[in-house]
Every structure is written in structure tokens, then in C-alpha cells.
Motif scaffolding. Structure first.
Motif, short mmCIF file in Angstrom:
data_model
loop_
_atom_site.label_atom_id
_atom_site.label_comp_id
_atom_site.label_asym_id
_atom_site.label_seq_id
_atom_site.Cartn_x
_atom_site.Cartn_y
_atom_site.Cartn_z
N HIS A 219 -58.77 -14.87 9.06
CA HIS A 219 -59.37 -15.20 10.35
C HIS A 219 -58.84 -14.26 11.42
CE1 HIS A 219 -59.91 -19.10 8.30
NE2 HIS A 219 -61.01 -19.14 9.02
N HIS A 220 -59.72 -13.88 12.33
CA HIS A 220 -59.29 -13.22 13.56
C HIS A 220 -59.07 -14.33 14.56
CE1 HIS A 220 -59.00 -10.39 16.83
NE2 HIS A 220 -59.79 -11.18 17.50
N ILE A 221 -57.91 -14.36 15.19
CA ILE A 221 -57.60 -15.43 16.13
C ILE A 221 -57.56 -14.83 17.53
CG2 ILE A 221 -55.94 -17.20 16.79
CD1 ILE A 221 -55.07 -17.32 13.90
N SER A 222 -58.43 -15.32 18.41
CA SER A 222 -58.51 -14.79 19.77
C SER A 222 -57.37 -15.36 20.62
CB SER A 222 -59.85 -15.17 20.39
OG SER A 222 -59.90 -16.57 20.61
N LEU A 223 -57.31 -14.90 21.87
CA LEU A 223 -56.28 -15.40 22.79
C LEU A 223 -56.43 -16.89 23.05
CD1 LEU A 223 -56.09 -12.43 25.30
CD2 LEU A 223 -54.45 -13.05 23.53
N SER A 224 -57.67 -17.38 23.02
CA SER A 224 -57.89 -18.82 23.23
C SER A 224 -57.77 -19.59 21.92
CB SER A 224 -59.27 -19.06 23.83
OG SER A 224 -60.28 -18.64 22.93
N ARG B 50 -62.90 -12.68 9.09
CA ARG B 50 -62.74 -11.24 9.05
C ARG B 50 -62.30 -10.83 7.66
NH1 ARG B 50 -57.85 -8.07 11.25
NH2 ARG B 50 -58.69 -6.85 9.56
N ARG B 51 -62.42 -9.53 7.37
CA ARG B 51 -62.01 -8.98 6.08
C ARG B 51 -60.95 -7.91 6.29
NH1 ARG B 51 -67.30 -7.21 2.86
NH2 ARG B 51 -66.16 -5.30 3.15
N PHE B 52 -60.06 -7.79 5.33
CA PHE B 52 -59.05 -6.75 5.34
C PHE B 52 -59.42 -5.76 4.23
CE2 PHE B 52 -57.02 -10.54 6.94
CZ PHE B 52 -56.37 -10.09 8.07
N ASP B 53 -60.13 -4.71 4.57
CA ASP B 53 -60.56 -3.72 3.60
C ASP B 53 -59.53 -2.61 3.48
OD1 ASP B 53 -63.00 -4.95 3.03
OD2 ASP B 53 -63.97 -4.02 4.75
N PRO B 54 -59.40 -2.00 2.30
CA PRO B 54 -58.49 -0.87 2.16
C PRO B 54 -59.03 0.35 2.90
CG PRO B 54 -59.70 -1.21 0.14
CD PRO B 54 -60.05 -2.34 1.05
#
Length: 61
Positions: free
Chosen positions: A6-11, A17-21
Motif C-alpha cells: 500500500h501507498h500510505i498518504s499523509l492523511s 501499489r506494486r514494487f517492481d524490480p
């Protein structure tokens, strides 16, 4: 290997989300064959590789 999370915003809202090489195209010269070889290795491989590994044919993608 692709990771997920997950992408966690300031709020603190979460979105997927993905973590691609990090992949790069790289040319290596093989003097024994008298030609260039084009590989698509990760950045970690490019930083830590020795040209002898490519020459010996021990690289797999």
C-alpha cells in the motif's frame, strides 16, 4: 520478483501499489565470441556483476 503493498498518504489513506524490480538494458562485450550481448538485468546485478560471469554464461534472467 514483484512485491505488493500500500501507498500510505499523509492523511493515512491507503491505495494499492506494486514494487517492481528496476530493469535496465545493458550491452556486454564478449571477446571470446567477438560480439556484444544485450541483457536486461536488474540494477543490483549490474552493480554487483563481474564481466567474467557474463563471459562464462552463468547469467540467467
Amino acid at each position: 520478483m514483484t512485491g505488493f503493498g500500500h501507498h500510505i498518504s499523509l492523511s493515512h489513506r491507503r491505495s494499492k501499489r506494486r514494487f517492481d524490480p528496476t530493469i535496465q538494458r545493458k550491452r556486454y562485450w564478449l571477446p571470446s565470441e567477438g560480439r556484444h550481448v544485450r541483457l536486461t538485468p536488474t540494477v543490483g546485478f549490474v552493480r554487483g556483476t563481474d564481466v567474467d560471469v557474463v563471459r562464462a554464461g552463468r547469467w540467467t534472467h
